[in-house]
Structures are given as C-alpha cells and as structure tokens.
Design an enzyme around this catalytic site. Sequence first.
Site, mmCIF file in Angstrom:
data_model
loop_
_atom_site.group_PDB
_atom_site.id
_atom_site.type_symbol
_atom_site.label_atom_id
_atom_site.label_comp_id
_atom_site.label_asym_id
_atom_site.label_seq_id
_atom_site.Cartn_x
_atom_site.Cartn_y
_atom_site.Cartn_z
ATOM 1 N N CYS A 102 3.757 -10.012 4.410
ATOM 2 C CA CYS A 102 2.567 -9.474 5.058
ATOM 3 C C CYS A 102 2.550 -9.840 6.532
ATOM 4 O O CYS A 102 2.640 -11.017 6.872
ATOM 5 C CB CYS A 102 1.301 -10.024 4.395
ATOM 6 N N CYS A 125 -0.334 -6.112 -2.218
ATOM 7 C CA CYS A 125 0.589 -6.792 -3.128
ATOM 8 C C CYS A 125 1.959 -6.151 -2.933
ATOM 9 O O CYS A 125 2.099 -5.217 -2.150
ATOM 10 C CB CYS A 125 0.105 -6.762 -4.578
ATOM 11 N N CYS A 178 2.172 -11.460 -2.075
ATOM 12 C CA CYS A 178 3.255 -10.819 -1.323
ATOM 13 C C CYS A 178 3.907 -11.794 -0.352
ATOM 14 O O CYS A 178 4.859 -11.463 0.330
ATOM 15 C CB CYS A 178 2.793 -9.546 -0.622
#
Length: 132
Positions: free
Chosen positions: A89, A11, A85
């Site tokens: 990522c 996250c 996120c």
Amino acid sequence: MSDKPEVLFVCVHNAGRSQMAAALLDHHAQGRVVVRSAGSAPADAVNPAVAQAMTEIGLDLSKEVPKLLTAEAVQVADVVITMGCGDACPVFPGKRYLDWELDDPAGKSVDEVRPIRDEIDRRVQALLADLA
C-alpha cells in the site's frame, strides 16, 4: 472536492475483505461517505463465498469487480484501511491509516466467511460513528 469523507478499503486481491467492507460501509452510510475499494494484485472476480455471505444480508456484490489500487485512489481518500496488504500500500503523509487484521476469506466456505463478514460489519459501524 467532496465535503463527504472518503474511505478506501485495500486488500491484496480486492475479492473478499475490502469488497465486504466497502459494501457494508456504503450500506450503513447511506450516501454520507464516499466509499472505494481496491487491491494491490486484484483477482479476476469477487470470491463466490463472500458474494453469497453478503447476499444473505441483502447486499449484492454480483456487479462488483476487483480493482487495482492506484496512488491516486490513496491520495483522494481521507481514511485508508488496509486489510493484510502489508507494504504493497502506498503511504502518503497526512492521511489516516488503519490496519484491520482479519482472516482472508480466500478458499473458505460461506460458513467460514460469515464470522469475517460480521466482524467487518462491527468495525465498519464503529468507523462510521467515528467519522460522523
């Protein structure tokens, strides 16, 4: 090379959702899964309401520190679970990616964090059954 599946929870701040998920999976897996968590912009500390909600179910996050997400961490993981996120990522081919949409516990009271914790717990147990 480990023969255990490796799961990475990601996250943004690695202070709430991913910390809870990692602790819960580690608890339920009892050593059968390698568990990591990280954030694209890690906070200074784990969210106190998150830590309290986890303590209530017997899991201690007091020694956990938010960690920066690295490409290497993603590369070694078999399953990468993102929690809001978005594009931060890194994506590698051949990995299994899951996105768990969950409320962010930031700024919430422990009463508001408990249902998030319990939803993560349900998902973690389903994931573990799927990995087994």
